[in-house]
Design an enzyme around this catalytic site. Structure first.
Site, PDB file in Angstrom:
ATOM      1  N   GLU A 128      14.847  68.186  44.645  1.00 47.99           N
ATOM      2  CA  GLU A 128      16.109  68.341  45.384  1.00 47.99           C
ATOM      3  C   GLU A 128      16.993  67.114  45.149  1.00 47.99           C
ATOM      4  OE1 GLU A 128      14.635  66.981  49.809  1.00 47.99           O
ATOM      5  OE2 GLU A 128      14.045  68.952  49.108  1.00 47.99           O
ATOM      6  N   LYS A 130      19.163  63.831  45.636  1.00 46.57           N
ATOM      7  CA  LYS A 130      19.067  62.696  46.545  1.00 46.57           C
ATOM      8  C   LYS A 130      20.483  62.313  46.940  1.00 46.57           C
ATOM      9  CE  LYS A 130      16.977  58.101  46.922  1.00 46.57           C
ATOM     10  NZ  LYS A 130      18.128  57.350  47.380  1.00 46.57           N
ATOM     11  N   ASP A 132      23.493  60.250  48.618  1.00 46.90           N
ATOM     12  CA  ASP A 132      23.760  58.837  48.862  1.00 46.90           C
ATOM     13  C   ASP A 132      24.479  58.670  50.198  1.00 46.90           C
ATOM     14  OD1 ASP A 132      23.731  56.195  48.367  1.00 46.90           O
ATOM     15  OD2 ASP A 132      25.284  56.210  46.812  1.00 46.90           O
ATOM     16  N   TYR A 238      16.182  67.404  55.119  1.00 48.29           N
ATOM     17  CA  TYR A 238      15.234  67.426  53.993  1.00 48.29           C
ATOM     18  C   TYR A 238      13.836  66.975  54.382  1.00 48.29           C
ATOM     19  CZ  TYR A 238      16.886  62.582  53.841  1.00 48.29           C
ATOM     20  OH  TYR A 238      17.264  61.316  54.186  1.00 48.29           O
ATOM     21  N   LYS A 325      16.009  58.283  39.685  1.00 52.15           N
ATOM     22  CA  LYS A 325      17.415  57.854  39.720  1.00 52.15           C
ATOM     23  C   LYS A 325      18.202  58.322  38.493  1.00 52.15           C
ATOM     24  CE  LYS A 325      17.504  55.456  43.538  1.00 52.15           C
ATOM     25  NZ  LYS A 325      18.014  54.111  43.531  1.00 52.15           N
ATOM     26  N   CYS A 415      60.513  42.870  31.383  1.00 55.27           N
ATOM     27  CA  CYS A 415      59.611  42.673  32.524  1.00 55.27           C
ATOM     28  C   CYS A 415      59.896  43.738  33.577  1.00 55.27           C
ATOM     29  CB  CYS A 415      59.819  41.279  33.109  1.00 55.27           C
ATOM     30  SG  CYS A 415      58.987  41.043  34.692  1.00 55.27           S
ATOM     31  N   CYS A 418      61.468  41.917  36.888  1.00 55.90           N
ATOM     32  CA  CYS A 418      62.790  41.283  36.967  1.00 55.90           C
ATOM     33  C   CYS A 418      63.746  41.773  35.885  1.00 55.90           C
ATOM     34  CB  CYS A 418      62.659  39.764  36.883  1.00 55.90           C
ATOM     35  SG  CYS A 418      62.225  39.166  35.240  1.00 55.90           S
ATOM     36  N   CYS A 433      56.876  37.847  30.337  1.00 54.92           N
ATOM     37  CA  CYS A 433      58.211  38.002  30.903  1.00 54.92           C
ATOM     38  C   CYS A 433      59.014  36.763  30.542  1.00 54.92           C
ATOM     39  CB  CYS A 433      58.097  38.124  32.419  1.00 54.92           C
ATOM     40  SG  CYS A 433      59.612  37.749  33.300  1.00 54.92           S
ATOM     41  N   CYS A 439      62.007  35.353  38.068  1.00 57.14           N
ATOM     42  CA  CYS A 439      61.186  36.550  38.238  1.00 57.14           C
ATOM     43  C   CYS A 439      60.391  36.462  39.539  1.00 57.14           C
ATOM     44  CB  CYS A 439      60.253  36.726  37.039  1.00 57.14           C
ATOM     45  SG  CYS A 439      59.182  38.155  37.186  1.00 57.14           S
TER      46      CYS A 439
END
Ligand code: IVH
Length: 695
Positions: A128, A130, A132, A238, A325, A415, A418, A433, A439
């Site tokens: 089944e 698992k 988390d 479970y 896992k 940029c 700016c 830039c 800026c």
């Protein structure tokens, strides 16, 4: 009392609103206590909800008046002093892990051996998913849910009955159940519920949860069960603890019975060989990203309960079950956009905005694309489907394009913050830039750097606070930090202690921390400027060369170029970056305003007459009287260089306690070795450090 309570929010004066918020805070706290602590509610749920809604409405109309103890922020209202403890009827075990096919085969072989079954005997295994999440134990007596607990340490958990009662998947009553029944399973949050919760968190100005598991845990362990109720949690059964009459002789049979009693049970399969188990694992791993919730592996359980009993448990995990896992997760998602972030020195970093996808239990919604070449090489485009990977805490990576996007990505020529033209110098990978000091994006990043740990390191003034002060127009340049109180009074109608997220103590602490930092070492000050190529090391070289603020300032002019280049360790790039910075008029003004606020300490004079001047030293082992950092600073102040490794060029090794390989090497090479006491004598350490009685 005024009749404020009867008025619509729009008709309230600020005074009335303030009084109304005080009344609501008091009443809500009172009814919380009546309901959760005394189990004696005095008003209906609907009336209670009305109080909370009224409170939220007044806060929305008068955000400045929101109380520090606002009921709408209460996470875990102080309803009880914590959760009561519950001793589990049978320990709640954890599971051993299998990582590959060999581990699965070993698991089966171990069972055959333990039970002395004939070799090759088929063992029915229930496989089944698992989930988390967090495990919980639910106790029913005569079909009535009487108590629910967390796993805790496996022996003793916490009583979270009221919280569990709010979960729709958990039946309150069961018909035709055994007299005593303890169902165990996982509480978790689906991807949809998680996304919704984080949306609400952000809208309310609260931090988002990192992953569904954390969100489930945070939602379940709430002293205020109303919060749990507002989160959509799920439960899958479970396993079981105490049970007065088993409904079946197999695990799958009990799962079916639990399903009949009204519990949700996950789809599972019976396997009779390692090959079947591994095939199931592979199938689920492939299906994983399409599931509505996070699973991190497959659990295999021996189906026959008499065999489970015989197998029992070894230490903390049963011999009859194991968790297989999944490998580190990758996921496919869509590139919804490519944004450009502007760094402190104007570096433009492309970042992929991804359609949020859960990778290894964490929602990934962006990934750095590093630079233009990286994007070109992988041909990452908006609209492309990409494979992303996350390993541990590493920043998510775009591995490759799975399905191309329509139009190749064009790196912007200006940029995004700016609008200044972007430049990519020959031989460089990064675009920058060209707006420099004008800026805004760069100025926030520079301020963040200014207060960072190795620079001014002002306690209570982190990135978040700096951004807030910048946005409020209170802090635009470093000097503003040292005039924060006046700046706040000028720019904002409220003193800091009344700002959201601040209080009397935190505001006072911040002002005190700022005062403390007016005294600053020259090298820290230079580093704090955030000049390109001038990191901590170069800042220190400069401070050591110029020693005082006056000398350093005087030298920061184009004529000083030769002088700078003469400093061991300072090259053309660094010299140019420094002079560019200081010859720029605006920078000079920023600097002048800043140093007026400060008391800059001279760099301890490197004692060129000292015996140590020009020598290369290596510290090794544990120093008892001084920290490594202090010893290094002293050595450098005396004109020595400190190195991390011993070679023929080493002049002296200072060996503390338990020195190992470096000491050995020094002896082999015939390098002079002294101990800590000799070192302290050599540098003329104070008597207290030399272990002498004070005279
Ligand atoms: S069985 C004695 N089955 O995984 C067996 N556990 O690593 C008890 N979990 O604490 C656990 N899905 O929180 C089992 N289908 C599943 C599971 C599962 C998730 C969790 C559970 C347990 C942990 C062990």
């Amino acid at each position: 009392m005024t009749d404020a309570a009867a008025l619509p929010v729009s008709a309230l004066s600020p005074e009335q609103a303030k009084a109304e918020l005080a009344r609501l805070a008091f009443e809500i706290a009172f009814h919380n206590k009546a309901y959760y602590q005394n189990d004696k509610p005095e008003i209906s749920d609907a009336e209670y909800d009305q109080l909370r809604q009224r409170n939220s409405a007044v806060e929305a109309g008068f955000p400045d008046l929101k109380r520090a103890d606002s009921p709408s922020d209460k996470i875990g209202a102080p309803v009880t002093d914590g959760f009561a403890k519950v001793r589990h009827s049978r320990p709640m075990l954890s599971l051993g892990n299998a990582f590959d096919a060999a581990d699965v085969t070993d698991f089966l072989a171990g069972i055959v051996r333990f039970l002395k079954l004939p070799e090759g005997a088929p063992i029915a295994i229930v496989a089944e998913p698992k989930i988390d999440g967090l495990s919980a134990a639910l106790r029913y007596e005569n079909g009535i849910f009487v108590q629910g607990a967390t796993r805790g340490d496996g022996e003793v958990g916490e009583d979270i009955t009221v919280n569990l009662r709010t979960i729709a998947d958990i039946p309150q009553n069961i018909a035709a159940a055994p007299e005593i029944l303890e169902v165990r399973g996982e509480v978790f949050m689906s991807h949809a519920a998680f996304a919704e919760l984080n949306r609400q968190q952000l809208a309310a100005g609260r931090p988002a949860y990192a992953n569904p598991r954390n969100a489930a845990a945070g939602s379940l362990r709430q002293l205020d069960a109303a919060i749990t109720a507002s989160r959509r949690l799920s439960f899958r059964a479970y396993a079981w603890g105490q049970i007065s009459a088993l409904p079946s002789t197999t695990h799958a049979g009990v799962l079916a019975a639990m399903n009949d009693w009204g519990f949700q049970v996950q789809a599972h399969e019976i396997c009779v060989s390692a090959a079947e188990m591994i095939a199931y694992h592979a199938r689920m791993e492939a299906a994983r990203s399409a599931l509505p919730y996070d699973i991190d592996g497959i659990v295999y359980k021996v189906d026959r309960l008499d065999w489970q009993d015989r197998l029992g448990a070894a230490s903390r995990s049963p011999r009859w079950a194991i968790a297989h896992k999944f490998a580190a997760e990758q996921a496919q998602t869509l590139v919804e956009g490519i944004d450009i972030q502007v760094g402190r020195t104007g570096k433009l970093t492309p970042v992929a905005r991804l359609r949020p996808v859960t990778v290894g239990g964490v929602v990934v919604s962006n990934a750095t694309l590093h630079n233009e070449d990286y994007i070109k090489e992988k041909d990452i485009r908006v609209g492309a489907t990409v494979l992303v990977q996350r390993a541990g805490d590493v920043i998510p990576q775009v591995l490759r394009v799975v399905a191309p996007g329509p139009i190749p990505f064009e790196f912007p020529i200006s940029c995004p913050a700016c609008g200044a033209l972007a430049v990519r110098d020959e031989g460089e990978v990064d675009w920058r830039c060209g707006g420099g000091l004008t800026c805004e994006a760069q100025s926030v990043e520079r301020l963040r750097h200014f207060v960072s740990r190795n620079a001014f390191d002002i306690e209570g003034l982190g990135e978040k606070q700096i951004s807030a002060f910048h946005d409020a127009g209170v802090v635009e340049a470093p000097a503003d930090i040292f005039r924060l109180r006046e700046r706040i009074e000028d720019k904002s109608r409220q003193p800091l202690r009344e700002w959201e997220g601040w209080g009397e103590t935190s505001a006072d602490n911040l002002f005190a921390a700022i005062e403390e930092r007016r005294v600053i070492a020259l090298d820290r000050l230079i580093f704090a400027l955030g000049i390109r190529h001038v990191g901590q090391g170069n800042a220190r070289l400069l401070a050591r060369r110029y020693e005082t603020l006056e000398n350093f300032q005087a030298a920061m002019s184009p004529e000083a170029n030769e002088e700078l280049l003469a400093i061991d360790g300072i090259g053309e790039t660094v010299a140019k970056a420094l002079l560019d910075f200081f010859t720029e008029e605006h920078n000079r003004a920023v600097w002048d305003a800043l140093v007026k606020e400060l008391n800059v300490q001279d760099m301890a004079r490197a004692d060129t007459a000292s015996e140590l001047a020009g020598q290369t030293l290596v510290f090794t082992g544990t120093l008892e009287q001084t920290s490594r950092a202090e010893a290094k600073a002293r050595a450098e102040a005396l004109g020595a260089k400190v190195s991390g490794s011993v070679s023929a060029k080493t002049d002296m090794v200072i060996a503390g306690a338990a020195a190992g390989s470096k000491l050995k090497k020094a002896r082999e090479l015939g390098v002079k070795v002294i101990d800590e006491a000799e070192w302290l004598m050599l540098i003329g350490a104070p008597a207290s450090q030399l272990g002498e009685e004070p005279s």
